[in-house]
Each structure stands twice: as C-alpha cells, then as structure tokens.
Design a protein around this motif. Structure first.
Motif, PDB file in Angstrom:
ATOM      1  N   GLN A 156      68.821  36.182  50.841  1.00  0.00           N
ATOM      2  CA  GLN A 156      69.643  35.307  51.896  1.00  0.00           C
ATOM      3  C   GLN A 156      69.527  34.411  51.666  1.00  0.00           C
ATOM      4  OE1 GLN A 156      72.893  35.977  53.589  1.00  0.00           O
ATOM      5  NE2 GLN A 156      71.406  37.705  52.634  1.00  0.00           N
ATOM      6  N   GLU A 157      68.417  34.012  51.496  1.00  0.00           N
ATOM      7  CA  GLU A 157      68.004  32.001  51.495  1.00  0.00           C
ATOM      8  C   GLU A 157      68.699  31.697  50.236  1.00  0.00           C
ATOM      9  OE1 GLU A 157      64.634  31.034  54.816  1.00  0.00           O
ATOM     10  OE2 GLU A 157      64.710  30.427  52.187  1.00  0.00           O
ATOM     11  N   HIS A 160      72.176  31.527  50.667  1.00  0.00           N
ATOM     12  CA  HIS A 160      72.756  30.314  51.566  1.00  0.00           C
ATOM     13  C   HIS A 160      72.936  28.634  50.943  1.00  0.00           C
ATOM     14  CE1 HIS A 160      73.421  32.130  55.126  1.00  0.00           C
ATOM     15  NE2 HIS A 160      71.675  32.130  55.767  1.00  0.00           N
ATOM     16  N   ILE A 161      71.700  28.974  49.963  1.00  0.00           N
ATOM     17  CA  ILE A 161      71.511  27.524  49.300  1.00  0.00           C
ATOM     18  C   ILE A 161      72.681  27.175  48.259  1.00  0.00           C
ATOM     19  CG2 ILE A 161      70.548  26.649  46.842  1.00  0.00           C
ATOM     20  CD1 ILE A 161      68.046  26.984  48.185  1.00  0.00           C
ATOM     21  N   GLN A 163      75.314  28.166  48.402  1.00  0.00           N
ATOM     22  CA  GLN A 163      76.634  28.542  49.507  1.00  0.00           C
ATOM     23  C   GLN A 163      76.281  26.579  49.782  1.00  0.00           C
ATOM     24  OE1 GLN A 163      76.252  31.232  52.616  1.00  0.00           O
ATOM     25  NE2 GLN A 163      78.063  32.264  52.146  1.00  0.00           N
ATOM     26  N   ILE A 164      75.471  26.352  50.375  1.00  0.00           N
ATOM     27  CA  ILE A 164      75.774  25.331  50.597  1.00  0.00           C
ATOM     28  C   ILE A 164      76.527  23.979  49.327  1.00  0.00           C
ATOM     29  CG2 ILE A 164      73.490  22.745  51.393  1.00  0.00           C
ATOM     30  CD1 ILE A 164      71.986  24.749  52.921  1.00  0.00           C
ATOM     31  N   ILE A 165      75.804  24.306  48.736  1.00  0.00           N
ATOM     32  CA  ILE A 165      76.463  23.751  47.084  1.00  0.00           C
ATOM     33  C   ILE A 165      77.406  23.732  46.516  1.00  0.00           C
ATOM     34  CG2 ILE A 165      75.302  22.984  44.848  1.00  0.00           C
ATOM     35  CD1 ILE A 165      72.169  24.513  44.728  1.00  0.00           C
TER      36      ILE A 165
END
Lengths: 205, 205
Positions: A156-157, A160-161, A163-165
């Motif tokens: 899941q993380e 997220h990474i 998505q952040i990028i």
DNA sequence: TTGACTTATGACAACGTGTCATATACTATT
DNA sequence: AATAGTATATGACACGTTGTCATAAGTCAA
C-alpha cells in the motif's frame, strides 16, 4: 466509448476523422472544441458524427485514453531500464513527456488535457497502479519495483509513493505552463522536489 | 475583473446577483454554466450582465478568488496555531476544506473549481507563497514557519515543501472525489502520505 | 429480387452567446 | 427648473453550436 459503427469504418475514413479531431483538440481545450470544426475538417456530415460517437467527450476521452496507454507502456519499459528505481523511471517519463515528443500537435493535445481535464488524466494515470482496476498490470509493475531502495512497510505504501510522485509531476507541469518555464527549468525543479521527498523533509529525531 | 458598474450596484442587487451566480456555479462546472441561468435566477436583463462583466469567466474567477483569499487567511491563522508546523497547518486546512464547511452549495462550488479549473486554483494557491506575487504575504508566512523542524537549506526549499504538500492535497481531493471516499478515508490517506514525505521515501544510506 | 438490417445525410428545433441601438436615470451647473 | 453630459438599463437580434430525426442509400443473405 465510440460506437461499433466507428470501428467498422474504413481505415482511411477513420484515420481522417481522428486526425481532424486531434487537430481540433490541440487547438483548444475540450470545452472550447466544436464538433462543427471536426466534421468540417474531416469532411463528413454532421449526422455521421453522432452515428459514431455520443458526443465530443466520447471521442475526446477515447483519444486521450489511447495516448495514456502509451505512457503506461513506456513507464513499464522505463522501470525495467532503471532497474526498478521508481523515481528515476518517473523522471525519465516526465522528461520524455516534456521534451522528446516531436509533434507539436501532440504536445498541445496533451497540454490541453493536463490543464483542463486534470482529474480525468490524473485518475487514468493513477489507475495504472490500482489493483482493482487492472490486476494484471499492477502485478507486473509491483514486481518490477526495487523495494530495497524504498522506505516502505507494505504494498500500500508503494502505491502511495507512486501517487506522491505523480502529484508532484502534475503540479510541476501546471507550474511550468503557468509560469512559462523552459523544459530545463521545469525538469530541474522536478528533480529537486524528488530529492527532497527521497530524503525526507523533516529532520530526523 | 468585473467592471466598476458592478461595484456601483446597490448592495442588495449585487448580493442577489452573486447568489444567483454561486448557485449556478455550484450546480455545474464553469464550462457548463450558463449566463442565461444566472440572469434568469437573478432577475436581471441580459444586457445588464454584460454591463457588469466581460463574460461568465470574469464573474467566476472573481468569486473564486474571493474564496481563495479566505483560505489563504485561514492558512496563516493555522500556521500560527500550530506554531509554525507547516504540515500540521496544511492538514487542518485540508480537513476544514473537506469537513467543516457547512454550506453544501459552497462545497459544490469549490468541488467544481478543484476538478475543472485545477490549474487556476492551484496557481492561485501556490502564488500565496510566491515572493514575486505578494511580497507582503510571503514575508509574513516565511517568518511564521518553524525552520528548526525542517530539513532545508534555503528559503527556496521551503517553497518547494509547500508546493509538494499542496500537490499532494490536490491529488488527494481528486482521488477522494473520483473514488467517492469518505472525508475520513481521504483524511487518513492524506495523513499517511504526509508522514511518508516527512521521513523520506528512500532508505537513508 | 426481396426483405432485414446497417449506415449516411442534412434540415431543423432548441438553446446559448455577446452586441448594439435605444431608452432611462442620475448629477452638476446655470 | 431646465439643460447637458454621463452612467446605466434593456431586450431584440445575428450568429454559432448542439443533438435529433425522418428519409435515403447501401449491404447482404436467402
């Protein structure tokens, strides 16, 4: 989705129509584009257009999706090339998006998409990494990523990474466009930001 | 900008007009909104509308800007409240944006803005932190921020941190809307992402 | 050749935009 | 109070766009 009738068209006619549409959607963003211009430029009667598509959105998102599919393929290729380094892959993908595309019309099309249908573009891109949407592709990408580099506990993380990028890339493109930054300047800013999130923006205790 | 004539209007008439406009812009995004609906609902003749505004964009961005000014003020207030902790301030600002606003019409207005004029909203928000745009405000914010917490070398890097957090917030809102996440789910995702960039997403060597 | 189905066509109603000539209101000056 | 000058109000109109629909034309199997 375009209707079957559209796909039954001769290659030549379909190509002409697509080119007319791309021309119009490069000229102006979706909401200013007109069906009238497209059919005039493609030389087809108005009724035919509505035989093929529900409306201009139908055609637009069909074209956009095709282009985004290409980006997704390229992303996987780049992830391979950079041995699973997510950030390096995204950097090169963005760089390609900014610079390498040689066709001005294509650039304008994507620019209009990024600026005025951000939500659709961003969602489509994010879905590449959404297990629910495309389990196949998710698995492929997930396996490619080199977890050893990353400071993560779960799959899941990793999402997220990603998505952040992506969010940073989208932001950067908007900033570049609004402030008329050069490709190099934009790329420099993007790289700096990625470095920052790599290392963490708060001091470690 | 609206013309002077608009500002010369009686308070009552101006208020009626603004309410009619907010109603229309809450109903649908800018590109679907119609001047016809606004004037019908405000009970003014068509010619008058164009006496006050150049077009519907003129009115729209005037309203949007007013709302964004409020957010900017709130941000400064929250930065104070959280003793210069940028991330805590942004968290609460976003939370307020999601949950606290009681007026559904207001929520829809902002939702339509965020989704369909992302570039304008994002630029306006980012400019709060742009020394070139508003030196006054930049100074105020810059002094409020507690640098001791942050892993930064320059002022420029602080601006970047702000941009990164904004980008994540925008992304999160789009995701929330597209996937119909609850306010709580969205807030949770947002918090997780902020934790990640605080600590850094790559393992430290 | 016929009938069933698919595709093509363009006139048309409905609606939206921005303008402009004309009417009206307001203000200051004599 | 009359006048002139300026600001505001008004709605009909020209023009453009959209999506539909009745009708024509094409295709293909029996």
């Amino acid at each position: 989705m375009p209707k079957q009738t559209f796909f039954n068209l001769s290659d030549k006619k379909r190509k002409t129509l697509i080119e007319a549409a791309e021309h119009e959607f490069s000229r102006v963003p979706l909401f200013e584009a007109s069906v009238s211009n497209i059919i005039k430029s493609a030389g087809i009667p108005r009724g035919s257009f509505y035989q093929y598509f529900n409306d201009k959105e139908d055609l637009y998102f069909f074209l956009l999706d095709e282009k985004l599919q290409e980006s997704k393929k390229r992303f996987i290729f780049l992830l391979n090339k950079h041995e699973g380094d997510l950030i390096e892959a995204m950097k090169e993908l963005y760089h390609h998006f900014l610079i390498i595309i040689p066709d001005e019309e294509e650039r304008n099309f994507l620019r209009n998409a990024m600026l005025y249908t951000t939500n659709k573009v961003e969602k489509s891109f994010a879905d590449m990494f959404d297990a629910k949407q495309d389990r196949e592709r998710f698995k492929e990408i997930s396996e490619l990523i080199d977890r050893k580099r990353l400071n993560v506990k779960s799959d899941q993380e990793i999402v997220h990474i990603f998505q952040i990028i992506s969010a940073i890339a989208f932001h950067n493109f908007i900033e570049k466009t609004m402030k008329k930054l050069s490709d190099e300047e934009a790329m420099k800013e993007f790289t700096i930001m990625l470095e920052m999130i790599k290392q963490g923006i708060y001091k470690q205790k």
